[in-house]
Write a protein that holds these residues in place. Sequence first.
Motif, short mmCIF file in Angstrom:
data_model
loop_
_atom_site.label_atom_id
_atom_site.label_comp_id
_atom_site.label_asym_id
_atom_site.label_seq_id
_atom_site.Cartn_x
_atom_site.Cartn_y
_atom_site.Cartn_z
N ARG A 62 1.20 4.21 -2.96
CA ARG A 62 1.03 5.65 -2.75
C ARG A 62 2.28 6.42 -3.17
O ARG A 62 2.18 7.50 -3.76
CB ARG A 62 0.73 5.93 -1.27
CG ARG A 62 -0.59 5.35 -0.77
CD ARG A 62 -0.93 5.89 0.61
NE ARG A 62 -2.01 5.14 1.21
CZ ARG A 62 -1.84 4.23 2.17
NH1 ARG A 62 -0.63 3.99 2.63
NH2 ARG A 62 -2.87 3.57 2.68
N GLU A 63 3.44 5.86 -2.88
CA GLU A 63 4.68 6.57 -3.16
C GLU A 63 4.93 6.72 -4.65
O GLU A 63 5.37 7.77 -5.12
CB GLU A 63 5.87 5.84 -2.50
CG GLU A 63 7.13 6.67 -2.39
CD GLU A 63 6.95 7.90 -1.52
OE1 GLU A 63 7.50 8.96 -1.90
OE2 GLU A 63 6.26 7.83 -0.48
N ASP A 65 0.84 -1.21 0.00
CA ASP A 65 0.00 0.00 0.00
C ASP A 65 0.87 1.26 0.00
O ASP A 65 0.60 2.23 -0.73
CB ASP A 65 -0.92 0.00 1.22
CG ASP A 65 -2.03 -1.03 1.12
OD1 ASP A 65 -2.28 -1.52 0.00
OD2 ASP A 65 -2.64 -1.36 2.15
N THR A 94 2.90 9.52 -6.57
CA THR A 94 3.15 10.94 -6.31
C THR A 94 4.62 11.26 -6.55
O THR A 94 5.45 10.37 -6.71
CB THR A 94 2.80 11.30 -4.86
OG1 THR A 94 3.70 10.62 -3.98
CG2 THR A 94 1.36 10.92 -4.53
#
Length: 300
Positions: free
Chosen positions: A152-153, A148, A156
């Motif tokens: 997310r990393e 997860d 972005t």
Amino acid sequence: MDVVSDAISAVRVGRPSSTRLRVGGSWCARIAPYEGAGFHVALAGSCWMLPDGGSPLCLNTGDAVLLPHGTGHVIADRPADRATVERAVDLARVAAVPSANSAADTELLCGKYRLDQRHAHPLMAELPDVVHIPNRAGRHGELRAAIDLLGREVATSAPGSAVALPSLLDLLLVYLVRAWMADSTTSRWPAALNDPVVAAALRALHEDPAEAWSNERLAARVGVSRATLARRFTALVGRAPMAYLTWWRLTRAAALLRATPDALDTIARRVGYSSPYALSHAFSRQYGTTPGRYRAGVTA
């Protein structure tokens, strides 16, 4: 250091690399055999993987797969048959093609770890060609959390991502190895690390390889007889305790020669040899070259 940490550190070279891949429609990519380990994490959607010499494997959202020996393989939108393999292109070419941007898109995090397989710890060598960890509720929560965070990393460009992403990829490797150990029922090394006597002996040897160990001293440390230690250790590890210690000392010496500028006498003391000559003699016997030539070869 614990055994799993040491097993990974002994073969790690450099930093992991990764590519975020978002594709739709019909696609197929070939990843050639690699001197290291490859991985894929399905961040969204699904795809199929066909390892060289293996059977097709479906990856669904949240699944992770590790190829610890750098096995070549094909990933595609459908089960890979001969025709699919023949139309496969390099992964970079697939990544360069814009996706259909539809709800059916597949998003993958693909990458590689640089590993020096010549000095693989037997725990790492025992890993199968393909380690598939499916996304199952209630299983391997730390791996799910790492996936997860990775998702997310990579979505972005937040400040610090150049540091965070390699660190998360290192964490992913640890959690994949842990998950394999937890799920394995027939492999030798998970059994060794679950045996209280053998695990304690391994921990002692890894914590202080420079100690003047003997079978008697090690048996006393773990609270069993010398015969009991020898029997259990050899059955699960595949080497007698002192043979394993010799192998581990020289493996550590090789890692220090690769990663540090330390003088040979310093390295000798750190791994348990009384002199540079003693280390050089043992090192040449195991690796077929002197420590100096080995260091020159890996730093050239």
